[in-house]
Every structure is written in C-alpha cells, then in structure tokens.
Write an enzyme that holds these catalytic residues in place. Sequence first.
Site, mmCIF file in Angstrom:
data_model
loop_
_atom_site.group_PDB
_atom_site.id
_atom_site.type_symbol
_atom_site.label_atom_id
_atom_site.label_comp_id
_atom_site.label_asym_id
_atom_site.label_seq_id
_atom_site.Cartn_x
_atom_site.Cartn_y
_atom_site.Cartn_z
ATOM 1 N N GLN A 89 51.046 53.233 46.478
ATOM 2 C CA GLN A 89 49.832 52.696 45.842
ATOM 3 C C GLN A 89 49.931 53.377 44.568
ATOM 4 O O GLN A 89 49.768 54.622 44.453
ATOM 5 C CB GLN A 89 48.473 53.146 46.868
ATOM 6 C CG GLN A 89 47.278 53.114 45.911
ATOM 7 C CD GLN A 89 47.123 51.500 45.543
ATOM 8 O OE1 GLN A 89 47.165 50.662 46.308
ATOM 9 N NE2 GLN A 89 46.465 51.416 44.394
ATOM 10 N N GLN B 33 48.232 52.111 41.646
ATOM 11 C CA GLN B 33 46.634 52.325 40.757
ATOM 12 C C GLN B 33 45.930 53.531 41.169
ATOM 13 O O GLN B 33 45.902 53.774 42.345
ATOM 14 C CB GLN B 33 45.959 51.090 41.017
ATOM 15 C CG GLN B 33 44.988 50.716 39.727
ATOM 16 C CD GLN B 33 44.062 49.451 39.898
ATOM 17 O OE1 GLN B 33 44.136 48.900 40.950
ATOM 18 N NE2 GLN B 33 43.152 49.271 38.815
ATOM 19 N N GLU C 53 41.902 39.418 45.156
ATOM 20 C CA GLU C 53 43.135 39.907 44.864
ATOM 21 C C GLU C 53 43.892 38.707 43.957
ATOM 22 O O GLU C 53 44.549 39.040 42.922
ATOM 23 C CB GLU C 53 43.825 40.494 46.026
ATOM 24 C CG GLU C 53 43.162 41.545 46.779
ATOM 25 C CD GLU C 53 42.527 42.746 45.945
ATOM 26 O OE1 GLU C 53 43.061 42.919 44.688
ATOM 27 O OE2 GLU C 53 41.721 43.275 46.345
ATOM 28 N N HIS D 221 43.089 38.554 40.223
ATOM 29 C CA HIS D 221 43.641 39.677 39.421
ATOM 30 C C HIS D 221 44.807 38.989 38.808
ATOM 31 O O HIS D 221 45.457 39.610 38.110
ATOM 32 C CB HIS D 221 43.929 41.045 40.239
ATOM 33 C CG HIS D 221 42.735 41.827 40.442
ATOM 34 N ND1 HIS D 221 42.132 42.421 39.445
ATOM 35 C CD2 HIS D 221 42.126 42.567 41.452
ATOM 36 C CE1 HIS D 221 41.346 43.334 39.488
ATOM 37 N NE2 HIS D 221 41.228 43.119 41.000
ATOM 38 N N GLU E 282 38.161 44.573 36.850
ATOM 39 C CA GLU E 282 37.111 44.422 37.909
ATOM 40 C C GLU E 282 36.082 43.467 38.003
ATOM 41 O O GLU E 282 35.795 42.592 38.722
ATOM 42 C CB GLU E 282 37.088 45.676 38.524
ATOM 43 C CG GLU E 282 37.917 46.661 39.072
ATOM 44 C CD GLU E 282 39.003 45.910 40.076
ATOM 45 O OE1 GLU E 282 38.631 44.919 40.887
ATOM 46 O OE2 GLU E 282 40.132 46.301 40.156
ATOM 47 N N ASP F 77 40.614 57.685 38.977
ATOM 48 C CA ASP F 77 39.938 57.116 40.222
ATOM 49 C C ASP F 77 38.618 57.069 40.223
ATOM 50 O O ASP F 77 37.729 56.612 41.043
ATOM 51 C CB ASP F 77 40.872 57.854 41.299
ATOM 52 C CG ASP F 77 40.909 56.988 42.648
ATOM 53 O OD1 ASP F 77 40.985 55.915 42.588
ATOM 54 O OD2 ASP F 77 40.756 57.495 43.711
HETATM 55 N N1 BES Z 1 42.526 46.889 42.165
HETATM 56 C C1 BES Z 1 41.744 47.359 43.185
HETATM 57 C C2 BES Z 1 41.713 48.474 44.089
HETATM 58 C C3 BES Z 1 41.872 49.620 43.241
HETATM 59 C C4 BES Z 1 41.082 50.045 42.166
HETATM 60 C C5 BES Z 1 42.939 50.819 43.562
HETATM 61 C C6 BES Z 1 41.179 51.197 41.509
HETATM 62 C C7 BES Z 1 43.166 51.855 42.968
HETATM 63 C C8 BES Z 1 42.098 52.002 41.735
HETATM 64 C C9 BES Z 1 41.368 46.060 44.209
HETATM 65 O O1 BES Z 1 41.641 44.871 43.641
HETATM 66 C C10 BES Z 1 40.050 46.097 44.517
HETATM 67 O O2 BES Z 1 39.088 46.009 44.059
HETATM 68 N N2 BES Z 1 39.828 46.233 45.930
HETATM 69 C C11 BES Z 1 38.592 46.145 46.596
HETATM 70 C C12 BES Z 1 38.421 44.787 47.322
HETATM 71 C C13 BES Z 1 37.570 43.846 46.634
HETATM 72 C C14 BES Z 1 36.998 42.734 47.253
HETATM 73 C C15 BES Z 1 36.350 44.734 45.757
HETATM 74 C C16 BES Z 1 38.813 47.128 47.734
HETATM 75 O O3 BES Z 1 39.743 47.542 48.118
HETATM 76 O O4 BES Z 1 37.581 47.562 48.322
HETATM 77 ZN ZN ZN Z 2 39.869 44.471 42.187
#
Ligand code: BES
Ligand code: ZN
Length: 620
Positions: free
Chosen positions: A155, A157, A312, A315, A334, A391
């Site tokens: 992972q 990010q 996803e 993105h 986001e 984070d």
């Molecule tokens: N890119 C993000 C996940 C992320 C963000 C990982 C910041 C590490 C740091 C991913 O696209 C995301 O937003 N996932 C969400 C789901 C979404 C439907 C809101 C999640 O995992 O909850």
């Molecule tokens: Zn996202």
Amino acid sequence: MNKLLLLLPFLFLIGCQKNKENPSKTNPKYVVDAHSYAKPNEAVAKHLDLNIAVNFNKKQLSGTATYTIDKSKKAKEIHFDSRNLIINKVEVDGKKMDFRLKKGDAVLGDDLIIPLTINAKKVAIDYQTNGNNDALQWLNKQQTTDKENPFLFTQGQAILTRTWIPIQDSPQIRITYDATVKVPPELMAVMSAKNPKQKNQNGVYHFTMPQPISSYLIALAVGDIAYKPISNRTGVYAENSIVDKAQKEFEDTEKMVQAAENLYGKYPWEQYDLLVLPPSFPFGGMENPRLTFVTPTVIAGDKSLTSLVAHELAHSWSGNLVTNATWDDFWLNEGFTVYFERRIMESVYGADYANMLALIGRQDLDETLASFKNTPENTKLKLDLKGKNPDDGMTDIPYEKGFLFLKTIESKVGKEKMDAFLKKYFKEHAFSTITTEKFIDYLKQNLLEPNHIKFNVEEWIYKPGIPNNAIKITSHKFEDVMQTIEGWKKGKISPQEICNKEWVIQQKIHFIRNIPASITLKQLKELDNACGFSNTKNSYIAMVWFEQTAKRNYHENNIDKKMAEFLIRVGRRWYVTTIYNALKENGRLKEAQEIYKKARPNYHSVTVRTVDEMLGNKEQ
Ligand code: BES
Ligand code: ZN
C-alpha cells in the site's frame, strides 16, 4: 516543401522565445513538498527498472532499483526517499559510488544522497527491506480467504512506497517503470502495470508501466490468485474460491468504464482490472493504475456496494491522470473523484441512487465537522500537513467538502458547462500534477469568468467549515426512511413492516444510522429479530449496526461476540475505527482494547497506526 523550409527559422525563434519566458530557474517545474527529501528541480528520476525477489520465509524483498535520471548541469547529487531499507550498494553508470543515508524522522524516513558525475544517466541502488516496512503486509495462510498459501500486498499512498523501494516519493514526480519480480512458483505476482493472466512455472514475472505515474501508485501483490475477464478490457483477480463470485459482483464494471468515458473522455490506461485482497486490506479500495485493489467486504452478493468500484475507476482520471502535486492538495484527488463517482453511478443506476450516496456523504461530513469543532483548521480543503503524517489528512473533508464544492459550482453553471470544463481539465492536464493554486486559476479562467459567475472559491478552499451557499442535498428515497422512523417511534408501524419494505442498501443504512435515542432496547431487539441485522452478511450494514449497538449498550443475539469476530477478521480502517470509536465514546474503552489486542496482528500498519492512537495503545 519549400515554404515549410522557409518557415523553419521562425519556428526555431518561437521555440527559443518560449524557453526564455519560462526558464526553469525563475519558474521551477516542481514545487516544495514537505514530505519528500527529493530535489527534483536538480536531479529527477524518469524511469525505474525494478528487479526484486520476494522471500516469504524471511518476509523480505531484495534486489535493485535502477533509475534513468535527468539532471541539471549543476547538480552534484541526487536525493531519494528511503525508510527502513538497507542500502547495500550504489552504482552510477555502472561505477560504484559512495552514498550517504542521512537520518531523517520517523514519518519521512531518511534522505539517500548519491553523488553524480556530470553526465550521469543511470543510478542503480542495491537494497533490501529490513522487516519493519509499513507498505507491506505479509499474510500467513490463515489470514487469507483460501487458507492455503501466504499473501503479500503493498500500500503506497501516501508516503509508504519509500518503505519498499528507495524512490523520489513525491506525487509530482512521475516515472514509467519496468519490473521483474521473482516469487515462489506456486504464487502469482501482479502490479499496477501490464499484468499476467496466468501463473507461470518459474515464478518470474515481468511488468511494464509505459505511462508516467506517481510513486504512490506503484503497487505489488503476490498470492495464489486467478483471473476472470468481465469484458475485453476489464476483469478481476481474486483468490480461487471467490474469483467467480467476484466476477459476478463486479459484472457492471465495463458499463461503468463506458459511463466514465462518456463523461470525461477515453479511459487512459488501456486495461481496468480489480484485485480482491484478503480481508485485512486497510482500505475499501486503492486506485493503483490498471489494477484497483479492493477489500473483499464489498462482495455482498447483490452488487449493493459497487459504488466503490466507480470511485476507484474515477481515480483513473482524477488522481492517476491528473494528480495532486502534494498531499496538501489531496482534495483535488478525492473531492473530484467523489463527484465523478456519483456521476458514474447516476449514469449507470439513476439519479435517485446517486442522490442517496450524496446525502449519506453529507451526513458523514456533518459528523466530521462536529468532531473537528475544536480544531477548525482540519476542515479546510487546502491543508497544511508540514510536520505531520499526510495520512492524518485523510478525513471526510477532502472527500465530502470537495464534492460539495464541485456540486455547488455545478448547480451554478449547469451540468453541460461543468462537464465540458472537467473534460477539458483532464485533457489539458493529462499525465501531470496540479496544485490547488493552479487549479483555482484554471477554474476562474475556464469556467467562472467566461460565464460571468461570481463564486466564493477562496472561502471554500482556504477557510474552515462549509460556506453558506453550499447546495442542499436532498433525496426523496430517504424521506420514506425518515417517515418510517417517525411511524415506528409512534408505534404506528411495526418492525416487521419495516423489514418488509423493499429498500435498497442506502435506505437501510440511513435507517439504522438515524434510529432515534428514544427507541428502547426492547424495541431494538424486536427490530433485530424481525430484520436479522445481527446476522447480516452485508459488511456495510454490519458496520453501522455494530456502531449503533455499541453506542446503545445493546447485548442481545450474541452481538458482542459477532462484533469482536468482525473486528478481528476485517482490517478495513473506516469500518473498524467507526466501531472502536463507538465503544470508546460509550465508556467501553476496556472492551475495545481487549478486542484490539486480538485483532492487531491481523491489521495492516495504516490501520494499526490509527487504532493505536484512538485506543491509546503504546505497545509496538
Ligand atoms: N485513494 C484512496 C485511499 C487512500 C487515501 C489511501 C489516502 C491512502 C491514503 C481511495 O481511493 C479511497 O478513497 N478509498 C475509500 C473508498 C471510497 C469509496 C471513499 C476507502 O477506502 O474507504
Ligand atoms: Zn479515493
């Protein structure tokens, strides 16, 4: 032909003129990134050739990262980010070079400084992981779905790629990559790149990613997985026992890609596949290019949680094609993606569906705003994460306030102009990165000013809270839910009648989340017995139900055991933190800590970090 030749000197002059106006000295290409030691304006990596072996016994990656670099004449060294990596040897254009690993801090890691010869082209770094590498989760057999083979996934990010590859780990630095990965022959490797569809005999896999991507999007997974196609450019990888189920669950993926293309232009990455991970995966999804990583908790059997795929997939444009320059600009990734996700869902499943998602999001946003009432700076779109772990910026603010900002602009200009603008934005910024400031200029010049629209852009982006002009999100599908709750409160509608309603998942979620405080434990039990919430197979319903029952001290139907099992099996951070928080806020911290003790070994480092902080766990 002759005319063209005559034109040549002019063209040459125009070329020079441009350079003069934009010398890299006065207008550096890369901005300062507080989360990387790289100095890309001096020397920058352009291509990575990765050659690594995956050792499950030692839980170690080892090999060589060879970079093709671009340097200014003056640059005497190149800087890479590295955290918990053992650097064995460095070569510049084939010659051994002394390097320095300058100690940084616990979040950023170290600054790997490599001296360069004047015409240096290739830098090869021979390295291995040291066993404490936050990007990696090594799972034993028992922690997988099939329980027959171990599993590894990364992972990246936000700034974890540096814990498995020494790299210039800033999102504004884009590289292409090739990789050779050696794994045990019974397993298969996949990456955010062109992927194999079958296992091979020798366990050596080759990958190419010909389009330049940011470091956080480099990803690897190794496990006993199989591939099933959905269309000629979409498909799913999963462990053997669930691959058919996954294929069925995600069968609308091609439709979603087409809906996305109709909105904002051709899918830019050729192939779009999903990889279903074991349940400890810390996110719902991660948009690794060409291969989205997803939690198995979205496989509900009825496609009810697939808006995550739309997210996803979105993105692929907002994030992967046009990327936030630094983590302070995270909302550009986001917020746009949530907006785009809901447009895809609207196009495939209708406006009612998208409105329900938006209203759930609005409720999430209000809860997050309330939780930040003493730290309003956390509610700005543009963040200042200097000195913090990026984070920490991953709250509902960039997602839902970002969405609301774009939705409010859309309501002012109309969908048609909004879509034309976004399509142009993606096209003109393809394969590049953007700062909030550049975006604001672009928005004004290309959408607001031409349409003579006055809009409080700066207030939305630089001030805390939600501006007064935010549009109101409504959903008539949720009106029925709220009326049902009223009826139940007054005894006019029975639990059985509630369960008989043909509600979609979002309505059920909205119902559970809005159960009023006046409902007694006895009524809650009647509801549970009628609807079977404590035994639900749907992970989202389970999560919001556990949240409610934890808050209300509801202990019927073996709920506490089921909740503990869920928390131990599932490592999705949003789910587990919601439940632990409900326990904690209700004076049940001890219980939460007891469960967490058993669950912690199953969680990925990003979930561990958040829950440690939440439950006050100091043990490492
Ligand atoms: N890119 C993000 C996940 C992320 C963000 C990982 C910041 C590490 C740091 C991913 O696209 C995301 O937003 N996932 C969400 C789901 C979404 C439907 C809101 C999640 O995992 O909850
Ligand atoms: Zn996202």
